[in-house]
Scaffold this motif. Structure first.
Motif, PDB file in Angstrom:
ATOM      1  N   LEU A 217      11.322 -31.862   0.481  1.00 41.34           N
ATOM      2  CA  LEU A 217      11.273 -30.874   1.810  1.00 41.34           C
ATOM      3  C   LEU A 217      12.144 -29.908   1.460  1.00 41.34           C
ATOM      4  O   LEU A 217      11.663 -28.527   1.668  1.00 41.34           O
ATOM      5  CB  LEU A 217      11.751 -31.838   2.800  1.00 41.34           C
ATOM      6  CG  LEU A 217      11.484 -32.945   3.455  1.00 41.34           C
ATOM      7  CD1 LEU A 217      12.307 -33.600   4.271  1.00 41.34           C
ATOM      8  CD2 LEU A 217       9.840 -32.378   4.537  1.00 41.34           C
ATOM      9  N   ALA A 218      12.689 -29.801   0.483  1.00 40.92           N
ATOM     10  CA  ALA A 218      13.416 -29.167  -0.375  1.00 40.92           C
ATOM     11  C   ALA A 218      12.947 -28.433  -0.934  1.00 40.92           C
ATOM     12  O   ALA A 218      12.905 -26.835  -1.004  1.00 40.92           O
ATOM     13  CB  ALA A 218      15.039 -29.299  -0.652  1.00 40.92           C
ATOM     14  N   ARG A 219      12.233 -29.091  -1.708  1.00 38.13           N
ATOM     15  CA  ARG A 219      11.081 -28.193  -3.082  1.00 38.13           C
ATOM     16  C   ARG A 219      10.121 -26.960  -1.833  1.00 38.13           C
ATOM     17  O   ARG A 219      10.641 -25.667  -2.288  1.00 38.13           O
ATOM     18  CB  ARG A 219      10.248 -28.812  -3.800  1.00 38.13           C
ATOM     19  CG  ARG A 219      10.042 -28.274  -5.611  1.00 38.13           C
ATOM     20  CD  ARG A 219       9.059 -28.537  -5.964  1.00 38.13           C
ATOM     21  NE  ARG A 219       8.706 -30.430  -5.321  1.00 38.13           N
ATOM     22  CZ  ARG A 219       7.914 -30.318  -4.521  1.00 38.13           C
ATOM     23  NH1 ARG A 219       7.046 -29.173  -4.454  1.00 38.13           N
ATOM     24  NH2 ARG A 219       7.412 -32.041  -4.399  1.00 38.13           N
ATOM     25  N   LEU A 220       9.854 -27.341  -1.653  1.00 35.66           N
ATOM     26  CA  LEU A 220       8.473 -26.507  -0.613  1.00 35.66           C
ATOM     27  C   LEU A 220       9.316 -24.992   0.102  1.00 35.66           C
ATOM     28  O   LEU A 220       9.083 -24.370  -0.244  1.00 35.66           O
ATOM     29  CB  LEU A 220       8.115 -27.472   0.091  1.00 35.66           C
ATOM     30  CG  LEU A 220       7.526 -26.204   1.216  1.00 35.66           C
ATOM     31  CD1 LEU A 220       5.799 -26.478   0.579  1.00 35.66           C
ATOM     32  CD2 LEU A 220       6.517 -26.855   2.442  1.00 35.66           C
ATOM     33  N   ALA A 221      10.657 -25.362   0.502  1.00 37.62           N
ATOM     34  CA  ALA A 221      11.215 -24.621   1.074  1.00 37.62           C
ATOM     35  C   ALA A 221      11.890 -23.640   0.205  1.00 37.62           C
ATOM     36  O   ALA A 221      11.807 -21.786   0.594  1.00 37.62           O
ATOM     37  CB  ALA A 221      12.398 -24.552   1.962  1.00 37.62           C
ATOM     38  N   VAL A 222      12.366 -24.473  -0.983  1.00 36.77           N
ATOM     39  CA  VAL A 222      12.836 -23.162  -2.105  1.00 36.77           C
ATOM     40  C   VAL A 222      11.283 -22.109  -2.135  1.00 36.77           C
ATOM     41  O   VAL A 222      11.274 -20.782  -2.556  1.00 36.77           O
ATOM     42  CB  VAL A 222      13.285 -23.789  -3.392  1.00 36.77           C
ATOM     43  CG1 VAL A 222      14.000 -22.928  -4.705  1.00 36.77           C
ATOM     44  CG2 VAL A 222      14.380 -24.426  -3.197  1.00 36.77           C
ATOM     45  N   GLU A 223      10.291 -22.931  -3.107  1.00 38.83           N
ATOM     46  CA  GLU A 223       9.156 -22.074  -3.128  1.00 38.83           C
ATOM     47  C   GLU A 223       8.581 -21.076  -2.498  1.00 38.83           C
ATOM     48  O   GLU A 223       8.045 -20.201  -2.545  1.00 38.83           O
ATOM     49  CB  GLU A 223       8.067 -22.627  -3.393  1.00 38.83           C
ATOM     50  CG  GLU A 223       8.217 -24.334  -4.719  1.00 38.83           C
ATOM     51  CD  GLU A 223       7.014 -25.187  -4.429  1.00 38.83           C
ATOM     52  OE1 GLU A 223       7.224 -26.319  -5.403  1.00 38.83           O
ATOM     53  OE2 GLU A 223       5.886 -24.835  -3.975  1.00 38.83           O
ATOM     54  N   GLU A 224       8.932 -21.410  -1.038  1.00 36.80           N
ATOM     55  CA  GLU A 224       7.930 -20.493   0.172  1.00 36.80           C
ATOM     56  C   GLU A 224       9.187 -18.956   0.522  1.00 36.80           C
ATOM     57  O   GLU A 224       8.865 -18.220   0.377  1.00 36.80           O
ATOM     58  CB  GLU A 224       8.335 -20.987   1.292  1.00 36.80           C
ATOM     59  CG  GLU A 224       7.756 -20.228   2.481  1.00 36.80           C
ATOM     60  CD  GLU A 224       8.522 -19.429   3.145  1.00 36.80           C
ATOM     61  OE1 GLU A 224       8.676 -18.935   4.112  1.00 36.80           O
ATOM     62  OE2 GLU A 224       9.884 -19.670   3.048  1.00 36.80           O
ATOM     63  N   ALA A 225      11.088 -19.297  -0.246  1.00 37.73           N
ATOM     64  CA  ALA A 225      11.063 -18.268  -0.156  1.00 37.73           C
ATOM     65  C   ALA A 225      11.178 -17.027  -1.379  1.00 37.73           C
ATOM     66  O   ALA A 225      11.120 -16.399  -1.144  1.00 37.73           O
ATOM     67  CB  ALA A 225      12.837 -19.005  -0.436  1.00 37.73           C
TER      68      ALA A 225
END
Ligand code: MLT
Length: 271
Positions: free
Chosen positions: A261-269
């Motif tokens: 969950l955290a990785r997807l958010a970081v990649e999107e940012a």
């Protein structure tokens, strides 16, 4: 336990949710037969990086069924939007577990500009098959006859992978307790809402944000074949298959789920 409440919003007399942490918002939607407590192992792993909101979907935990009319996944999506509005949050990362994924897809269709990413946790954009609908009708009839305990005795073990069942009976008991807290009336409403949901594969085709599909290798509820086909629909998509996990990664593999969950958010940012 839910610490925030909202009265008379989106056709519900009361909506409850938890809020923890600070930073970009991540909303976690539980499945059936559950409540926001489902996420209690995952939230502490995420709250240093995100504002994490965990609603009780209407009918579960401290949230009421609709004051009038039927519960639908679209009305549950309205409840989630009302909670985000109440918190003054415009856009957010959204993750839904199973039924929560059906709600997340309804929300994504209604308000695509509110999402920053979507994670389907053991969930699917396909509608119920006729076989599934027939099974749900049988469950509704059992619940109407007072058979909640019998339903849960049969259903709960099927949520977990064989390894969890062999090694972690406490998880099954915890799940049974949370499910038993859900009134039969709410279970019937959730089953009706799931049966009535439409095909939402177009939401995936039109997604302007990244979509992540998380699957349990031993999940017998969600069809991996369907989900792998759906993963080809969004312009940006990722898939992860969790070994030794059934339908319940948030309790069977919470660290891995929180990391994804955290990785997807970081990649999107970073896009
Ligand atoms: C859930 O975990 O939310 C349900 O099993 C989903 C379903 O029955 O389709």
């Amino acid at each position: 336990m839910p610490d925030s409440f909202l009265s008379d919003a989106a056709g519900f007399s009361r909506l409850s949710y938890t809020r923890a942490g600070a930073g970009p918002t991540l909303i976690l939607l539980h499945g059936f037969p559950e409540n926001s407590g489902l996420w209690r192992r995952v939230v502490p792993l995420l709250q240093d990086h995100f504002t994490v909101l965990c609603p009780d979907l209407p009918g579960a935990g401290g949230s009421a069924l609709p004051s009038e009319g039927e519960l639908t996944v679209e009305r549950m999506a309205d409840a989630v939007l009302a909670i985000a509005d109440n918190e003054g949050i415009h856009d957010f990362h959204l993750a839904g577990h199973s039924m929560g994924g059906y709600v997340a897809l309804a929300l994504a269709e209604k308000a695509p500009d509110r999402l920053r990413s979507l994670t389907l946790v053991h969930s699917s954009a396909a509608p119920d098959t006729e076989e599934k609908k027939a099974q749900r009708r049988k469950t509704i009839s059992l619940l109407e006859k007072g058979g909640k305990d019998a339903f849960l005795r049969e259903m709960i073990p099927g949520l977990f992978g064989p390894k969890t069942k062999e090694t972690n009976a406490a998880l099954l008991n915890e799940q049974k307790e949370r499910a038993a807290a859900l009134p039969a009336e709410a279970m019937i409403a959730f089953l009706g809402a799931m049966m009535a949901r439409p095909d939402r594969r177009d939401v995936l085709r039109n997604a302007a944000w990244p979509v992540q599909f998380l699957l349990g290798e031993d999940d017998f509820i969600i069809s991996a074949k369907d989900v792998l086909e759906q993963a080809a629909l969004p312009a940006r998509a990722g898939v992860a298959v969790y070994p030794d996990v059934g339908h319940m990664s948030m309790v069977e593999a919470p660290k891995r789920l929180a990391a994804d969950l955290a990785r997807l958010a970081v990649e999107e940012a970073a896009v």
